[in-house]
Design a protein around this motif. Structure first.
Motif, short mmCIF file in Angstrom:
data_model
loop_
_atom_site.label_atom_id
_atom_site.label_comp_id
_atom_site.label_asym_id
_atom_site.label_seq_id
_atom_site.Cartn_x
_atom_site.Cartn_y
_atom_site.Cartn_z
N SER A 1 4.64 -4.78 -14.97
CA SER A 1 6.04 -5.20 -14.95
C SER A 1 6.89 -4.45 -15.99
O SER A 1 8.12 -4.45 -15.90
CB SER A 1 6.16 -6.70 -15.20
N LYS A 2 6.21 -3.82 -16.97
CA LYS A 2 6.95 -3.10 -18.01
C LYS A 2 6.95 -1.59 -17.81
O LYS A 2 7.48 -0.84 -18.63
CB LYS A 2 6.39 -3.46 -19.39
N MET A 3 6.36 -1.15 -16.71
CA MET A 3 6.38 0.29 -16.41
C MET A 3 7.79 0.71 -16.02
O MET A 3 8.55 -0.08 -15.46
CB MET A 3 5.40 0.62 -15.27
N THR A 4 8.15 1.93 -16.32
CA THR A 4 9.49 2.41 -15.97
C THR A 4 9.58 2.58 -14.45
O THR A 4 8.57 2.74 -13.76
CB THR A 4 9.80 3.77 -16.63
N THR A 5 10.79 2.55 -13.94
CA THR A 5 10.97 2.72 -12.49
C THR A 5 10.51 4.12 -12.04
O THR A 5 9.99 4.27 -10.93
CB THR A 5 12.44 2.51 -12.10
N ASP A 6 10.67 5.12 -12.93
CA ASP A 6 10.20 6.47 -12.58
C ASP A 6 8.68 6.49 -12.42
O ASP A 6 8.15 7.17 -11.53
CB ASP A 6 10.61 7.48 -13.67
N ASP A 7 8.00 5.76 -13.30
CA ASP A 7 6.54 5.72 -13.22
C ASP A 7 6.07 4.95 -11.98
O ASP A 7 5.08 5.32 -11.35
CB ASP A 7 5.94 5.08 -14.49
N ILE A 8 6.79 3.88 -11.65
CA ILE A 8 6.45 3.12 -10.44
C ILE A 8 6.58 4.02 -9.22
O ILE A 8 5.71 4.05 -8.35
CB ILE A 8 7.38 1.88 -10.29
N GLU A 9 7.66 4.76 -9.18
CA GLU A 9 7.90 5.66 -8.04
C GLU A 9 6.88 6.78 -7.98
O GLU A 9 6.65 7.38 -6.93
CB GLU A 9 9.32 6.23 -8.11
N ALA A 10 6.25 7.07 -9.14
CA ALA A 10 5.27 8.16 -9.21
C ALA A 10 3.88 7.74 -8.74
O ALA A 10 3.02 8.59 -8.49
CB ALA A 10 5.19 8.70 -10.63
N LEU A 11 3.64 6.43 -8.62
CA LEU A 11 2.32 5.97 -8.18
C LEU A 11 2.02 6.51 -6.78
O LEU A 11 2.88 6.54 -5.91
CB LEU A 11 2.27 4.44 -8.14
N SER A 12 0.79 6.92 -6.57
CA SER A 12 0.41 7.42 -5.25
C SER A 12 0.39 6.27 -4.26
O SER A 12 0.31 5.10 -4.64
CB SER A 12 -0.98 8.07 -5.31
N THR A 13 0.47 6.59 -2.98
CA THR A 13 0.43 5.54 -1.96
C THR A 13 -0.91 4.80 -2.00
O THR A 13 -0.96 3.60 -1.76
CB THR A 13 0.66 6.13 -0.55
N ALA A 14 -1.97 5.53 -2.33
CA ALA A 14 -3.29 4.89 -2.44
C ALA A 14 -3.31 3.90 -3.60
O ALA A 14 -3.89 2.81 -3.50
CB ALA A 14 -4.37 5.95 -2.64
N ALA A 15 -2.64 4.26 -4.70
CA ALA A 15 -2.57 3.38 -5.86
C ALA A 15 -1.75 2.13 -5.54
O ALA A 15 -2.12 1.01 -5.91
CB ALA A 15 -1.96 4.11 -7.05
N VAL A 16 -0.65 2.32 -4.81
CA VAL A 16 0.19 1.18 -4.42
C VAL A 16 -0.60 0.24 -3.52
O VAL A 16 -0.58 -0.98 -3.68
CB VAL A 16 1.47 1.67 -3.69
N ARG A 17 -1.33 0.81 -2.58
CA ARG A 17 -2.12 0.00 -1.64
C ARG A 17 -3.22 -0.77 -2.36
O ARG A 17 -3.67 -1.83 -1.88
CB ARG A 17 -2.72 0.91 -0.57
N ALA A 18 -3.65 -0.27 -3.53
CA ALA A 18 -4.74 -0.90 -4.27
C ALA A 18 -4.28 -2.10 -5.10
O ALA A 18 -5.11 -2.88 -5.60
CB ALA A 18 -5.40 0.12 -5.19
N LEU A 19 -2.96 -2.28 -5.26
CA LEU A 19 -2.45 -3.39 -6.06
C LEU A 19 -2.75 -4.72 -5.37
O LEU A 19 -2.60 -4.85 -4.16
CB LEU A 19 -0.94 -3.25 -6.28
N ASN A 20 -3.16 -5.71 -6.16
CA ASN A 20 -3.41 -7.02 -5.56
C ASN A 20 -2.12 -7.83 -5.50
O ASN A 20 -1.08 -7.41 -6.01
CB ASN A 20 -4.53 -7.77 -6.31
N SER A 21 -2.19 -9.00 -4.90
CA SER A 21 -0.99 -9.83 -4.69
C SER A 21 -0.30 -10.19 -5.99
O SER A 21 0.94 -10.19 -6.07
CB SER A 21 -1.36 -11.11 -3.93
#
Length: 300
Positions: free
Chosen positions: A43-63
């Motif tokens: 929740s404290k990551m910058t928006t630029d870093d969030i946007e930089a996450l790979s699609t695989a990394a995003v898919r790996a996030l839990n609920s």
């Protein structure tokens, strides 16, 4: 080097250290590393870093991780990241997060993920977000989701989106929802969709909506639907629409409904329709209506 960090090391980074990572470093985080991030870290990551996450990394996030994203972070998601979201992840979004989603991101959600949205989540969408959905997405909404749309959201659908509605979806529209649809949207309903309306839905149509019906839609109406029309609705029907009714549907009109027709409407009936009126219907015509019959209609 970042890729070599263990999940324990990733989880142990404080927010300052995590935000010190460059976007290139964030891009190489593995699915396992992303899944190891704490909700506070995320929740404290910058928006630029969030946007930089790979699609695989995003898919790996839990609920819990997805739910921890701030609305600014949700706004920062790319369309590719939105496309990567799973049904479980989308179903876990808060209403504030759903409301914050960019229209392009909603447009990118796969149909299964979109079907996972609850009626409460859908209610959080604004008209622009609803209008941004593809016709394929709209056609794949569940009947429960369709029934849960408020009038503003339903009216936000374009005529192309309305045309894409399935018969099951249209049958699920509430009478209040239906009565508040724009005349353009009512006219955009497919003939199969019109035929799928039940008696209560048909009766809920306003006279303006009845006027808006096309001749093809009128032709598609069943005997039961026509028999359920109110006298005000019958009186509002365009002559061309009456002319398009099947003989069976016309025979379903009660004498009270027929009495609501004006002379122009009576005169517009085809000779075949007149010839198929029941003796009870003919007997129930008043003098003005009877005199409105053309000589060809009388001959029939």
């Amino acid at each position: 080097q970042v890729v070599a960090l263990t999940t324990t090391q990733i989880n142990g980074l404080n927010s300052d250290d995590l935000n010190a990572l460059t976007t290139d470093q964030v891009k190489v985080l593995t699915s396992a590393q992303a899944a190891a991030l704490g909700t506070t870290q995320l929740s404290k990551m910058t928006t630029d870093d969030i946007e930089a996450l790979s699609t695989a990394a995003v898919r790996a996030l839990n609920s819990d991780q997805v739910k921890a994203l701030t609305t600014d972070q949700v706004v920062a998601l790319s369309t590719d990241q939105a496309k990567a979201l799973t049904t479980t992840q989308v179903a876990g979004l808060t209403t504030a997060q759903v409301a914050a989603m960019q229209s392009d991101d909603l447009n990118a959600l796969n149909t299964a993920a979109l079907r996972g949205l609850s009626t409460t989540q859908l209610a959080a969408l604004n008209s622009d977000q609803i209008a941004a959905l593809t016709t394929t997405q709209v056609a794949n909404l569940t009947t429960t989701q369709i029934n849960g749309l408020n009038s503003d959201d339903l009216n936000a659908l374009s005529t192309d989106q309305v045309k894409a509605l399935t018969t099951a979806q249209v049958a699920a529209i509430g009478t209040t929802q239906l009565s508040k649809m724009t005349t353009d949207d009512v006219e955009a309903l497919s003939t199969n969709a019109v035929r799928a309306l039940n008696s209560d839905q048909v009766k809920a149509l306003t006279t303006d909506q009845v006027v808006a019906l096309s001749t093809e839609q009128a032709r598609a109406m069943t005997t039961t639907q026509v028999a359920g029309l109110t006298t005000a609705q019958v009186a509002a029907m365009q002559s061309d629409d009456l002319n398009a009714l099947s003989t069976a549907a016309l025979r379903g009109l009660s004498t009270t409904q027929l009495a609501a027709l004006n002379s122009d409407q009576i005169a517009a009936l085809t000779t075949t329709q007149v010839a198929n009126l029941t003796t009870t219907q003919v007997n129930g015509l008043n003098s003005d209506d009877l005199n409105a019959l053309t000589t060809d209609q009388v001959k029939a």
